[in-house]
Design a protein around this motif. Structure first.
Motif, PDB file in Angstrom:
ATOM      1  N   GLU A   3       0.803  -1.222   0.000  1.00 42.10           N
ATOM      2  CA  GLU A   3       0.000   0.000   0.000  1.00 42.10           C
ATOM      3  C   GLU A   3       0.841   1.280   0.000  1.00 42.10           C
ATOM      4  N   MET A   4       2.141   1.155   0.176  1.00 42.85           N
ATOM      5  CA  MET A   4       2.978   2.341   0.282  1.00 42.85           C
ATOM      6  C   MET A   4       2.944   3.244  -0.961  1.00 42.85           C
ATOM      7  N   PRO A   5       2.945   2.715  -2.178  1.00 47.85           N
ATOM      8  CA  PRO A   5       2.847   3.624  -3.334  1.00 47.85           C
ATOM      9  C   PRO A   5       1.598   4.499  -3.298  1.00 47.85           C
ATOM     10  N   TYR A   6       0.485   3.946  -2.856  1.00 46.24           N
ATOM     11  CA  TYR A   6      -0.755   4.728  -2.757  1.00 46.24           C
ATOM     12  C   TYR A   6      -0.639   5.773  -1.644  1.00 46.24           C
ATOM     13  N   ALA A   7      -0.042   5.369  -0.507  1.00 45.04           N
ATOM     14  CA  ALA A   7       0.110   6.312   0.611  1.00 45.04           C
ATOM     15  C   ALA A   7       1.013   7.487   0.207  1.00 45.04           C
ATOM     16  N   ILE A   8       2.053   7.206  -0.562  1.00 47.86           N
ATOM     17  CA  ILE A   8       2.954   8.274  -0.992  1.00 47.86           C
ATOM     18  C   ILE A   8       2.250   9.211  -1.966  1.00 47.86           C
ATOM     19  N   ARG A   9       1.486   8.662  -2.863  1.00 53.87           N
ATOM     20  CA  ARG A   9       0.733   9.500  -3.797  1.00 53.87           C
ATOM     21  C   ARG A   9      -0.260  10.396  -3.065  1.00 53.87           C
ATOM     22  N   ARG A  10      -0.815   9.915  -1.954  1.00 59.25           N
ATOM     23  CA  ARG A  10      -1.864  10.654  -1.231  1.00 59.25           C
ATOM     24  C   ARG A  10      -1.303  11.467  -0.055  1.00 59.25           C
ATOM     25  N   ARG A  11      -0.017  11.684  -0.009  1.00 61.73           N
ATOM     26  CA  ARG A  11       0.583  12.434   1.090  1.00 61.73           C
ATOM     27  C   ARG A  11       0.078  13.881   1.089  1.00 61.73           C
ATOM     28  N   HIS A  12       0.159  14.527   2.227  1.00 62.30           N
ATOM     29  CA  HIS A  12      -0.301  15.911   2.361  1.00 62.30           C
ATOM     30  C   HIS A  12       0.645  16.848   1.603  1.00 62.30           C
ATOM     31  N   ALA A  13       0.083  17.605   0.708  1.00 57.45           N
ATOM     32  CA  ALA A  13       0.911  18.497  -0.108  1.00 57.45           C
ATOM     33  C   ALA A  13       1.482  19.657   0.697  1.00 57.45           C
ATOM     34  N   ASP A  14       0.793  20.076   1.749  1.00 50.40           N
ATOM     35  CA  ASP A  14       1.235  21.236   2.518  1.00 50.40           C
ATOM     36  C   ASP A  14       2.122  20.871   3.704  1.00 50.40           C
ATOM     37  N   GLN A  15       2.466  19.575   3.837  1.00 54.65           N
ATOM     38  CA  GLN A  15       3.337  19.148   4.928  1.00 54.65           C
ATOM     39  C   GLN A  15       4.415  18.214   4.378  1.00 54.65           C
ATOM     40  N   ALA A  16       5.140  18.693   3.423  1.00 54.61           N
ATOM     41  CA  ALA A  16       6.086  17.854   2.701  1.00 54.61           C
ATOM     42  C   ALA A  16       7.132  17.226   3.618  1.00 54.61           C
ATOM     43  N   ALA A  17       7.754  18.031   4.463  1.00 55.07           N
ATOM     44  CA  ALA A  17       8.818  17.508   5.327  1.00 55.07           C
ATOM     45  C   ALA A  17       8.272  16.481   6.324  1.00 55.07           C
ATOM     46  N   GLU A  18       7.168  16.819   6.959  1.00 54.39           N
ATOM     47  CA  GLU A  18       6.568  15.899   7.931  1.00 54.39           C
ATOM     48  C   GLU A  18       6.132  14.588   7.272  1.00 54.39           C
ATOM     49  N   GLU A  19       5.601  14.678   6.064  1.00 55.50           N
ATOM     50  CA  GLU A  19       5.132  13.482   5.363  1.00 55.50           C
ATOM     51  C   GLU A  19       6.301  12.580   4.967  1.00 55.50           C
ATOM     52  N   ARG A  20       7.414  13.191   4.605  1.00 54.00           N
ATOM     53  CA  ARG A  20       8.580  12.373   4.263  1.00 54.00           C
ATOM     54  C   ARG A  20       9.035  11.563   5.479  1.00 54.00           C
ATOM     55  N   VAL A  21       9.056  12.217   6.636  1.00 58.99           N
ATOM     56  CA  VAL A  21       9.464  11.512   7.864  1.00 58.99           C
ATOM     57  C   VAL A  21       8.449  10.438   8.227  1.00 58.99           C
TER      58      VAL A  21
END
Length: 205
Positions: free
Chosen positions: A87-105
């Motif tokens: 499911e990780m590819p889908y989770a990465i595609r749906r990451r929050h656009a306004d929290q890039a640094a936090e989403e990467r972590v």
């Protein structure tokens, strides 16, 4: 002339008859207290042996069923780790656009934990059953290759910004080739659990 008296029979001509003594009828001896006690003790020992055998059989049956339940849960956990990575590819595609640094972590930490779980389950399944271990190893190898490419592409794509982008079509992420390896793993698990059934249940299934 005087007629002489008749001659008496000689002693040898007299047959002595003695009344026969009746033979008493044969009767079975009445069992004594010792015989009754021995019979009761033997019956109690036999009943105890039967009860012990039944209890042992029930205990083994419960133990075997508990073992199958434990393995069923462990094999399911291994599949959950696989699904989380898938499911990780889908989770990465749906990451929050306004929290890039936090989403990467956040997503990197999830991926790290999932990788550790996959490594654990790869070792455990191989030790538990070589057949199941081979099927799981094959599944994870294709998962890392297929989903790994999809994750790389997902990180390079911009994060979604609208609800309509939540629906990701197969043209964007296609993991359908993993289905055959999922089926092979589940079949191996089913066969392994079947071998743990009592012989009479294996005949009926």
């Amino acid at each position: 002339m005087t007629t002489p008296p008749p001659a008496l029979p000689s002693p040898s001509m007299i047959t002595a008859t003695t009344p026969s003594t009746p033979t008493p009828a044969s009767t079975s001896p009445t069992p004594g207290p010792e015989a009754l006690t021995s019979a009761l003790v033997s019956g109690a020992v036999l009943a105890a042996a039967i009860a012990a055998t039944i209890n042992l059989w029930l205990a083994r049956s419960r133990s075997r069923e508990e073992e199958r339940g434990r393995l069923r849960a462990a094999f399911a956990e291994a599949f959950v780790a696989y699904t989380t990575y898938k499911e990780m590819p889908y989770a990465i595609r749906r990451r929050h656009a306004d929290q890039a640094a936090e989403e990467r972590v956040r997503l990197s930490e999830i991926l790290r934990e999932t990788q550790a779980q996959l490594a654990y389950h790869l070792a455990w399944t191989t030790l538990e059953s070589p057949a199941v271990g081979d099927a799981y190893k094959n599944l994870v190898q294709h998962l890392r290759r297929t989903a790994g490419i999809a994750m790389h592409e997902a990180w390079e794509a911009p994060a979604i910004t609208s609800d309509t982008q939540m629906n990701i079509p197969p043209a964007v992420i296609d993991l359908s080739e993993l289905v055959q390896y999922e089926t092979a793993y589940l079949d191996a698990v089913r066969a392994h659990l079947h071998e743990l059934l009592p012989w009479w249940k294996r005949l009926r299934s």
